[in-house]
Structures are given as structure tokens and as C-alpha cells.
Motif scaffolding. Structure first.
Motif, PDB file in Angstrom:
ATOM      1  N   VAL A 132       0.766  -1.211   0.348  1.00  0.00           N
ATOM      2  CA  VAL A 132      -0.205  -0.199  -0.014  1.00  0.00           C
ATOM      3  C   VAL A 132       0.641   1.128  -0.090  1.00  0.00           C
ATOM      4  CG1 VAL A 132      -1.809   1.318   1.281  1.00  0.00           C
ATOM      5  CG2 VAL A 132      -2.101  -1.325   1.167  1.00  0.00           C
ATOM      6  N   PRO A 136      -3.419   1.574  -5.134  1.00  0.00           N
ATOM      7  CA  PRO A 136      -3.356   1.010  -3.569  1.00  0.00           C
ATOM      8  C   PRO A 136      -3.223   2.261  -3.185  1.00  0.00           C
ATOM      9  CG  PRO A 136      -1.967  -0.403  -4.433  1.00  0.00           C
ATOM     10  CD  PRO A 136      -2.585   0.523  -5.892  1.00  0.00           C
ATOM     11  N   LEU A 151      -3.253   4.599   0.090  1.00  0.00           N
ATOM     12  CA  LEU A 151      -4.390   5.135   0.868  1.00  0.00           C
ATOM     13  C   LEU A 151      -4.072   7.116   1.472  1.00  0.00           C
ATOM     14  CD1 LEU A 151      -5.438   4.812   3.726  1.00  0.00           C
ATOM     15  CD2 LEU A 151      -4.035   4.061   4.881  1.00  0.00           C
ATOM     16  N   CYS A 168      -6.998  -1.323   0.098  1.00  0.00           N
ATOM     17  CA  CYS A 168      -6.362  -1.385  -0.403  1.00  0.00           C
ATOM     18  C   CYS A 168      -5.391  -2.457  -0.793  1.00  0.00           C
ATOM     19  CB  CYS A 168      -5.416  -0.072   0.128  1.00  0.00           C
ATOM     20  SG  CYS A 168      -5.957   1.435   0.174  1.00  0.00           S
ATOM     21  N   ARG A 169      -5.118  -2.933   0.225  1.00  0.00           N
ATOM     22  CA  ARG A 169      -4.162  -4.744  -0.281  1.00  0.00           C
ATOM     23  C   ARG A 169      -4.884  -5.159  -1.085  1.00  0.00           C
ATOM     24  NH1 ARG A 169       0.621  -4.260   2.532  1.00  0.00           N
ATOM     25  NH2 ARG A 169      -0.877  -2.624   4.355  1.00  0.00           N
ATOM     26  N   PRO A 214      -8.567   2.645  -3.980  1.00  0.00           N
ATOM     27  CA  PRO A 214      -8.135   3.032  -3.202  1.00  0.00           C
ATOM     28  C   PRO A 214      -8.990   3.424  -2.199  1.00  0.00           C
ATOM     29  CG  PRO A 214      -8.623   4.394  -5.463  1.00  0.00           C
ATOM     30  CD  PRO A 214      -8.987   2.999  -5.648  1.00  0.00           C
TER      31      PRO A 214
END
Length: 718
Positions: free
Chosen positions: A172, A200, A202, A259-260, A265
Motif C-alpha cells: 500500500v 492501492p 491510502l 487497498c491491499r 484506493p
């Protein structure tokens, strides 16, 4: 009831030891702020900006992410997350005093400008929101390496010294921003690309209600950024009380998991407080009421976490006092070391402005052309295209993107042979997408900062972006990224990060109808920027050789391509082979002469040649014509040798006369070669105005062969 539910969730996901560590990190961040404030008042440091009030949100983010695995693009209030992922108080205070031991910048950056290659914390600048696009590029690079693991393999024996690339496939990329900075265009451009590509990333918006003295309602329509971003597709959104440690942790864990998982996002909007002024250069009592400050104090996350630990029986008062004394001692020891640390040596100033391991001026780039079976002469456009294909075949890390550079974004018909494809407005990237696929050649949004910012993130991560700005006239939205980020990445991180992006840019006039917005020059603005190399070829062979050097070296390069020369008869050449390179900083003597020197570059070269041929025919005057071709660095040795021989010099360029590129060279000649001159240094350049649409006006504005001839004739009789 609600608090008991939160407590149950927290104790189920975090052990007692983790909860204690959560508080320790929050308190450690606050006490580090406090120690910096004392040091600033003692004049032992020179600037201070705090993380106070943001600690719960940021420790939560750090505990939800993986140090050295995930990537971090923080901003200056992110002390607490940096401590959480492994930065030390000592490292942070060494930066505050500007010590030589400062691992983030070696005394070059202000405090709270984080950087650690070990922890994947990418060097932070003071600019607001620029890092959002870097995070996008970093995430794209991670995805690229997961799809093309062969590209991450080290290339032994290659020109470019590839660094080991770390990628895991599910990392991420964290990027944070203050609420005030959400007004910046780069923030919105980053949301667009993150959403479109399901990256991905954050995003953490730390909303303390103020952008220095500007309150949120004056900065953000409706006073709430969550309401504005809510319709971006593919996003996970959370709006939380960022002073609540448990709520913050729950939100961060959920956002990171989203995200992972590869779904896209996430954006966490945390409402925090700012109990201290924006910085010690600011006094918030001038614009915030006492009642407002008191209300913030009641939400202080340090006090909230302490009371929660006591209420839940995790720590008693004595244990909290022991923990806090231990933190105070740790901060004191770090401060004692920092204030006595050695300062950087003055001679270190010029280190890491450019690469010190792989310079484009190196002799290794002085390669002779090969004789190939195909001896047909090709245009500058042809050989630039050939060079791009050669290099993309050689190096899987090269990606090409920009506006309209792909053959066709909707490529089904292209691959079915039903479309010819575009490949750039000048066709210089034609066939790249068809041969190398959509991962390696693709269209960007119509947003120059987006192109540049993403390229920076990719390059930091290990890709070699070769991007195109469609016209030099529209480079200015990217200027902020180029000047404050691209050029500075290596120097401000004290050589720990590099950013070897190549920016191809069509430039210049002489187009007949190009007008104001398709004819600009302005290369001197970029040659005035340390950290970026600038080259501008005037012929096909130089274009290929210099472009290949730009791609294989480890510096950022602005590669200026004169539009008028793309398909001119002048300067055509045969293909010189797949390894032909030309070192930067080495001028080309187009024509030898003994009576005067003419220094020029770009589209003025053929015009100077016309003038030189005419004055030789009519007066027998022999002009030594030098094509600088490399503008930063430039070849002073060749210039000086020629001026010492001819004792007269004219500097000609297409850009405006005043404050133009020639002024610096003229000044240096006057300073260092004054006694070798038999006449004043003369400049020939464009009028101090813009380029007009009507050809009669354009011809008058830009320097022509007749202007150069006149200057040569006047110089000869001086």
C-alpha cells in the motif's frame, strides 16, 4: 455503551502491549514537538512545525501499515507516523539542528521533512499536495513490477546502475495531506488517476480546521472535503474523529485492507486538532478565539488515550508516569546528542546536485556511430522514434506516457489492424504501444502536473519514465513539480533518492501559424534550475545520441526537440546503431573558421549556417560555427578555445534577447576572456515579445538568417 464496544474491538485486535505502545508513540511525538519548541526558543534550531493534535490518527495509520514494505509519502505534520514505522527521535532532532548526521537530508531540509530509504519514506518537500502525484506514480511502479518481475532484475554491465527494486505485489502507498492542501490541483489529479486505475493508495486527510490562519469553511466548499470527494468510483471512504485512537485504528485497518485487496484506493478524513500554532513563526492567538482553543484542548488525543487506558485498566497512574518519564529521558538524550552533533562541511554543498556515479558527461557516452546495412538518411523524428524503440527493447523499466502518445487507448481495433494509430501529435511515439503494450506506453490525462508528478513517483521507485509534454508552451502546469520536486529529489535527500526522469518536449517557432501558444521558447528558465540537465539537438544524429544518453544516465533530463527540425532536410542522418551515444556538455563544431565565433543551438543552427556561407561567399570571412546542443552543462572549453582563436563572438538563440540563455555565456566570456576580445560580445535573438500568428510578424519577431548575416558583417569591421 458505544465506548465499551470500541474497547472490546480494540482489545480484540490490539494486545495490551500494543495499546501501551500506541500511547507511548503518541506521547513520544508530543514530547519531541515540545523539545523542539524549547530548542527553537534557545536558538539551537531554526524552525519548528508540530504534529501536536494529529498523533492518534497517525500512530493508528503507522500501526496498520508495514514499515519497509509499504511506501510512505508524508507531509510535515507526520512526525507520529514516522516514529511509528521506525524513525527515531534522535534522527528527527538531528534534522532539526541541521547536523551532518541528519539521515534525512544532511542538514539541507527544515525539520519535519521526513526521508528514509530503509523505511520507504520518500523525501518530503515543503510544497503542499505535490506528494499526492508521487504516491500515484509509486503505486503504478509497484503494480508494474508485480506484473513484470523480470524488469526488477538487476542489469549487470548496463550503462544505468539499477538499484535493487523492492516489490511485493500487495503493498500500500500511504500519502497524507492537510485539509488546506486539498485545494491544490495535484490533489484532485491524484484522486482521478487513483480512481481510474484502482491503485492501492491510502490518502489520509488530516483536518485540523485550519490552513495556517484560513479556516476550513473559507478553504473548502461546504467546509467538508469528504462531501466533495464522495462520488469518486472505486474508493473506500471513511470520515472519523481523528483524536479518538481506537476509532482511528479501526478506520485505518479497514482502509489498508481495502487497498491491499486490490479493489482500489481509500481516503480517510480525520478530524483532528491543532493545539499549537501552525509553526513557531505563527501566533494563532491573533486569529483564533480563546473559547475555540479551549474547545480543542478538551479533544486532545493524548489526554483521551491516557484516560482510556486508565478507564479500561490497561495502565494505572503509576505505570503511566513511569512510561512518560522514560519517554522524557529518551527525548532528552536525543536532544543532548543532537545539539552537540557536528555540522555539515561547507564543501558538501555541491554534492548530490547531480549523479556522482553515472554522469551524462562521462567518457563512456562518447561512442562512435556504427556502419549499418541501412545507410538511408532519416529525419530527426525518425531517429528519435528509433532510439525510443531501441531503448525500450533493451530495458524493461522504461515506460513512455503523456498526452496522445499511445497509438490508441481503445486498442482492440488497433490490434485487429483496423486502425493506424496516433503515436503522438508529431508521430514520434508511433508504434510504441503496439510493440510494447499498454503497460509501457499509454496516454495520460490532459494534465501536465499529473504527467510529471507520476513520473517522479515512478522514478523514485525504480522505473525509468520517458514522458512527453506535448508542447513546451504548456509545460508551465508541470513547472512546480519540475522545479521543487524533480530537480531537488537527489540533493534534498543527500543522495539517498534519485529521480532520473526524461522529459521530451517539442519546442520553438518558425512554424508559420504557430502563434503564441505553439511557438514559445524559454529554455533559460530551466537551465537556471540546478539538478536538471537540459539538451537541445539541431540534427537527427545528435537527437538520437543525446536522447540515448539521457535515457541511460541517472539524472533528470529535459530533452528539447525543435518542432521545425523534426522533418527538415537539414541534418538528416543514417541510423548509427543501437548503442550510439553523445556525452552531455560537449559542443559540436559545425564549421571551422578563423575570423569570428558564432555560438548557437536548435533551429538557429541552419540559419546561422546560411548566414556564414553567404558572408564567406561575399567577403571571404570565415565563421567558426558551434552548435552547443547541450545547454546545461555547456561546453566552456570549446567556447573558450574558439574565442581565443577568433577574438570575436556572436551568441544567437531563438528565445527573447533580454534575460535569455545567451546572457550568461556573454557575461562569462566578458569576465574570463576579456583580454582575448577584439570586439564586444554580440547577441542575436528574438524580440522581447511573444510570437505572433501572422507570418510577416513571426518573421520579424524571430531571428532570421539575414539578422545573423548583418551581425556578422558588423562584427567583422569592428
Amino acid at each position: 455503551m458505544e465506548n465499551s464496544k470500541k474497547a472490546a474491538v480494540a482489545t480484540a485486535t490490539l494486545s495490551r502491549e500494543q495499546l501501551i505502545e500506541f500511547y507511548r508513540l503518541m506521547y513520544l511525538s508530543r514530547r519531541t514537538d515540545d523539545r523542539e519548541i524549547v530548542l527553537k526558543r534557545q536558538q539551537k534550531i531554526f524552525f519548528q512545525v508540530s504534529c501536536a493534535g494529529h498523533e492518534a490518527l497517525l500512530v493508528a495509520a503507522g500501526m496498520a501499515l508495514r514499515p519497509g514494505y509499504d511506501w510512505f509519502f508524508p507531509y510535515y505534520r507526520d512526525r507520529a507516523i514516522c516514529l511509528t514505522v521506525g524513525n527515531t527521535v534522535e534522527e528527527q532532532l538531528l534534522q532539526a539542528v541541521g547536523a551532518a548526521e541528519d539521515t534525512a537530508s544532511g542538514g539541507r531540509q527544515m525539520p519535519s521533512h521526513w526521508s528514509s530509504t530503509k523505511l520507504n519514506i520518500v523525501s518530503t518537500s515543503s510544497s503542499t499536495a505535490t506528494q499526492c502525484l508521487h504516491a500515484i506514480g509509486c503505486a503504478e511502479a509497484g503494480r508494474y513490477f508485480s506484473r513484470h518481475p523480470e524488469a526488477a532484475a538487476k542489469h549487470d554491465g548496463d550503462y544505468r546502475q539499477f538499484k535493487d527494486v523492492k516489490f511485493h505485489g500487495d503493498e500500500v502507498v500511504y500519502v497524507s495531506i492537510g485539509e488546506g492542501s486539498t485545494s491544490q490541483g495535484e490533489f484532485w489529479e491524484s484522486l482521478n488517476t487513483a480512481s481510474n486505475e484502482k491503485l492501492p493508495v491510502l490518502f489520509v486527510v488530516e483536518d485540523n480546521g485550519y490552513a495556517i490562519s484560513t479556516p476550513v469553511e473559507a478553504n473548502t466548499p461546504g467546509g467538508n472535503i469528504s462531501h466533495l470527494v464522495a462520488n469518486f468510483p472505486n474508493f473506500h471512504f471513511a470520515e472519523i474523529d481523528g483524536t479518538d485512537p481506537i476509532a482511528s485504528y479501526e478506520a485505518m485497518v479497514e482502509a489498508v485492507a481495502y487497498c491491499r485487496s486490490g479493489r482500489g484506493p481509500a481516503l480517510v478524513h480525520g478530524h483532528v486538532i491543532r493545539p499549537y500554532s501552525h509553526s513557531l513563526s505563527d501566533d494563532e492567538r491573533n486569529y483564533r478565539s480563546a473559547a475555540e482553543l479551549e474547545a480543542d484542548a478538551l479533544r486532545d488525543p493524548i489526554a483521551r488515550m491516557q484516560m482510556w487506558l486508565l478507564r479500561e485498566g490497561i495502565l494505572d497512574a503509576d505505570a503511566i508516569n513511569r512510561l512518560e518519564r522514560s519517554v522524557d529521558d529518551e527525548v532528552q538524550r536525543a536532544a543532548d546528542h543532537a545539539v552537540h552533533a557536528a555540522l555539515p562541511a561547507v564543501e558538501s554543498i555541491t554534492r548530490h546536485v547531480y549523479s556522482e556515479d553515472l554522469k551524462p558527461t562521462d567518457a563512456r557516452f562518447n561512442v562512435e556511430p556504427e556502419t549499418t546495412a541501412d545507410t538511408s538518411e532519416r529525419t530527426m523524428a525518425d531517429l528519435i522514434n528509433a532510439c525510443l524503440k531501441d531503448e525500450m527493447r533493451r530495458d524493461e523499466r522504461i515506460v513512455v506516457f503523456g498526452e496522445d502518445v499511445a497509438d490508441a487507448t481503445r486498442d482492440e481495433a488497433l490490434r485487429a489492424g483496423k486502425l493506424k494509430g496516433k503515436g503522438g501529435v508529431f508521430k514520434l511515439t508511433s508504434g510504441l504501444q503496439t510493440e510494447f503494450g499498454n503497460d509501457r506506453c499509454f496516454n495520460s490525462p490532459l494534465a501536465e502536473a499529473n504527467i510529471m508528478g507520476r513520473a517522479i513517483g515512478m522514478a523514485v521507485r525504480g522505473l525509468k519514465p520517458v514522458v512527453e509534454i506535448q508542447f513546451f508552451d504548456y509545460i508551465w502546469p508541470a513547472m512546480h513539480q519540475m522545479r521543487n520536486e524533480l530537480a531537488l529529489m537527489r540533493w534534498r535527500s543527500n543522495g539517498t533518492y534519485s529521480c532520473p526522469v526524461v522529459i521530451r518536449v517539442p519546442i520553438g517557432g518558425y512554424l508559420t501559424g504557430g502563434s503564441i501558444y505553439h511557438s514559445q521558447s524559454g529554455e533559460s528558465i530551466f537551465t537556471h534550475t540546478p539538478g536538471v540537465r537540459v539538451v537541445m539537438p539541431s540534427n537527427a544524429l545528435d537527437a538520437l545520441g543525446l536522447l540515448r544518453t539521457a535515457i541511460r544516465c541517472d539524472d533528470p533530463v529535459l530533452f528539447l526537440e525543435h518542432k521545425r527540425l523534426y522533418r527538415e532536410t537539414f541534418g538528416r542522418a543514417a541510423y548509427p546503431g543501437p548503442d550510439y551515444t553523445i556525452p552531455f556538455g560537449k559542443a559540436r563544431i559545425v564549421q571551422k573558421g578563423k575570423d569570428m565565433t558564432v555560438l548557437t543551438y536548435g533551429a538557429v543552427v541552419p540559419r546561422a549556417m546560411q548566414a556564414a556561407q553567404k558572408i564567406f561567399r561575399e567577403s571571404g570571412i570565415e565563421v567558426e560555427l558551434i552548435d552547443l546542443r547541450s545547454l546545461s552543462p555547456y561546453d566552456w572549453e570549446t567556447i573558450a578555445a574558439s574565442v581565443k582563436k577568433t577574438n570575436r563572438v556572436i551568441i544567437a538563440h531563438e528565445d527573447m534577447l533580454s534575460w535569455g540563455y545567451g546572457a550568461e555565456i556573454a557575461a562569462r566570456i566578458g569576465d574570463e576572456l576579456f583580454h582575448d576580445l577584439d570586439a564586444p560580445v554580440r547577441r542575436v535573438a528574438a524580440m522581447d515579445t511573444f510570437v505572433a500568428y501572422q507570418p510577416v510578424l513571426e518573421d520579424a519577431i524571430l531571428p532570421q538568417a539575414d539578422d545573423l548575416y548583418k551581425a556578422m558583417a558588423e562584427m567583422a569591421v569592428f
